[in-house]
Write an enzyme that holds these catalytic residues in place. Sequence first.
Site, PDB file in Angstrom:
ATOM      1  N   HIS A 168      38.994   1.836   2.892  1.00 39.40           N
ATOM      2  CA  HIS A 168      37.456   1.529   3.297  1.00 39.40           C
ATOM      3  C   HIS A 168      36.408   2.788   2.990  1.00 39.40           C
ATOM      4  CE1 HIS A 168      38.214   3.590   7.033  1.00 39.40           C
ATOM      5  NE2 HIS A 168      37.138   3.650   7.008  1.00 39.40           N
TER       6      HIS A 168
HETATM    7  C1  UD1 Z   1      32.717   3.117   9.700  1.00 38.69           C
HETATM    8  C2  UD1 Z   1      32.827   4.620  10.229  1.00 38.69           C
HETATM    9  C3  UD1 Z   1      34.252   5.034   9.659  1.00 38.69           C
HETATM   10  C4  UD1 Z   1      35.351   4.239  10.350  1.00 38.69           C
HETATM   11  C5  UD1 Z   1      34.920   2.586   9.908  1.00 38.69           C
HETATM   12  C6  UD1 Z   1      36.250   1.850  10.398  1.00 38.69           C
HETATM   13  C7  UD1 Z   1      30.928   6.099   9.857  1.00 38.69           C
HETATM   14  C8  UD1 Z   1      30.058   6.921   9.305  1.00 38.69           C
HETATM   15  N1  UD1 Z   1      31.793   5.416   9.451  1.00 38.69           N
HETATM   16  O1  UD1 Z   1      32.874   2.931   8.529  1.00 38.69           O
HETATM   17  O2  UD1 Z   1      34.266   6.397   9.858  1.00 38.69           O
HETATM   18  O3  UD1 Z   1      36.687   4.589   9.614  1.00 38.69           O
HETATM   19  O4  UD1 Z   1      33.754   2.401  10.453  1.00 38.69           O
HETATM   20  O5  UD1 Z   1      35.791   0.791  10.265  1.00 38.69           O
HETATM   21  O6  UD1 Z   1      30.582   5.827  11.333  1.00 38.69           O
HETATM   22  N2  UD1 Z   1      29.794  -4.573   8.174  1.00 38.69           N
HETATM   23  C9  UD1 Z   1      30.008  -5.820   8.378  1.00 38.69           C
HETATM   24  N3  UD1 Z   1      30.503  -6.207   9.604  1.00 38.69           N
HETATM   25  C10 UD1 Z   1      30.479  -5.264  10.384  1.00 38.69           C
HETATM   26  C11 UD1 Z   1      30.314  -3.876  10.122  1.00 38.69           C
HETATM   27  C12 UD1 Z   1      30.032  -3.341   9.079  1.00 38.69           C
HETATM   28  O7  UD1 Z   1      30.010  -6.614   7.632  1.00 38.69           O
HETATM   29  O8  UD1 Z   1      30.860  -5.407  11.599  1.00 38.69           O
HETATM   30  C13 UD1 Z   1      29.675  -3.937   6.640  1.00 38.69           C
HETATM   31  C14 UD1 Z   1      28.064  -3.483   6.422  1.00 38.69           C
HETATM   32  O9  UD1 Z   1      27.157  -4.364   6.171  1.00 38.69           O
HETATM   33  C15 UD1 Z   1      28.423  -2.118   5.738  1.00 38.69           C
HETATM   34  C16 UD1 Z   1      29.857  -1.999   5.484  1.00 38.69           C
HETATM   35  O10 UD1 Z   1      30.574  -3.175   6.312  1.00 38.69           O
HETATM   36  O11 UD1 Z   1      27.943  -2.496   4.366  1.00 38.69           O
HETATM   37  C17 UD1 Z   1      30.325  -0.802   6.003  1.00 38.69           C
HETATM   38  O12 UD1 Z   1      29.896  -0.603   7.532  1.00 38.69           O
HETATM   39  P1  UD1 Z   1      29.442   0.796   7.993  1.00 38.69           P
HETATM   40  O13 UD1 Z   1      29.185   0.874   9.430  1.00 38.69           O
HETATM   41  O14 UD1 Z   1      28.226   1.398   7.308  1.00 38.69           O
HETATM   42  O15 UD1 Z   1      30.648   1.791   7.781  1.00 38.69           O
HETATM   43  P2  UD1 Z   1      32.249   1.729   7.775  1.00 38.69           P
HETATM   44  O16 UD1 Z   1      32.545   1.856   6.251  1.00 38.69           O
HETATM   45  O17 UD1 Z   1      32.772   0.513   8.495  1.00 38.69           O
END
Ligand code: UD1
Length: 358
Positions: free
Chosen positions: A201
């Site tokens: 990821h």
């Molecule tokens: C975040 C953390 C990372 C951790 C990871 C574990 C930061 C900078 N990054 O990254 O350190 O290893 O979580 O999962 O804090 N999304 C969903 N559903 C959710 C959450 C997110 O669909 O419940 C989607 C969002 O729309 C987004 C993408 O997933 O586009 C990424 O989510 P985001 O919270 O930006 O960061 P992670 O890549 O999950």
Amino acid sequence: MHIVHVVGARPNFMKVAPVFRAIQELSGIRQTLVHTGQHYDDNLSDVFFRQLDIPTPDVNLSVGSGTHAAQTALIMSSFEPVVNERKPDLVLVYGDVNSTVAASLVCAKLQVPIGHVEAGLRSFDRTMPEEINRLVTDQLADFLFTPSQDADCNLQREGIAKERIYFVGNVMIDSLVRLLPKAPQQRPAGMPDRYALVTLHRPANVDQPAGLKEILKSLGEINRDLAVVFPVHPRTRQRMQMFGLDPGKLMLLDPLPYLEFLALQRDAAVVITDSGGIQEETTYLGVPCLTLRKKTERPITVSVGTNVLVGDDPIRLHAEVSKIMEGNPKKGSIPALWDGHASGRIAEILAGKRGGAI
Ligand code: UD1
């Protein structure tokens, strides 16, 4: 004494669970749990609360997704009134996600003491957003609870006084030790006997079409000899769709709950990942781990544990998988204080029942 815990994303939940529980066992400390809502899907959040027995959050800031600046700013502006209203004596933050740094900035300016659980880890790679979060949080924290001694050295090198640093061990392993006996023994239907478990990821691996295509191609090649089981993070799924990439015959799953994922790690022939915490869990479980990153903020998993950094080199990845298939995996042992009692040490330090700064 009143402690507020702040969590927001999946990797925080297995860390707060044992700390909350250990503090609860010491009388006289009131606790409040704040969920920022950085992760909001059931399979990235609620199911972890249920399986890890974390109480329902007292406050949910429901910030959701956004750019780094937007998400961090929204967490800050929503958390500030909570601190003003609830007046904690200490705020505990976990790991390296945006919620960690955002809550720390709020507390530092309101002069509320901060404890950072999993302090001192460094990849020395500032292109990783988590590295920025780690650096800033550690500068602001009053209690720095470290999982390994390399972290103590990093903090001292950055000028942090020894009196603020506490080597307590790894709280994530506390959850693993407690819950491994509850992980399912039965293979889910359709699961092969021998398999490579994959998670992916990191923006560096999934945000560029060419890079992600290359990784999927090499997983496809591995899949010819060893079944690849791949629970897909929402970010990665979005990118695969956006770039029109076909995962071929890989066994794709939705993100898994904690116990089910633990069982899959325990039984895997090898884990291929770019996660932070999974490097640690595989080291504890003695399962070979190939990390798709050039650098790790958890070097002890390489020097002591079962982890090998393969960078972004598909040939190296393939060669390391072959070694494992031939019965020559990297052997490792369990690092010091990864013993299931790290949270108990944190609770005693906060209750003034234990000294122990390094
Ligand atoms: C975040 C953390 C990372 C951790 C990871 C574990 C930061 C900078 N990054 O990254 O350190 O290893 O979580 O999962 O804090 N999304 C969903 N559903 C959710 C959450 C997110 O669909 O419940 C989607 C969002 O729309 C987004 C993408 O997933 O586009 C990424 O989510 P985001 O919270 O930006 O960061 P992670 O890549 O999950």
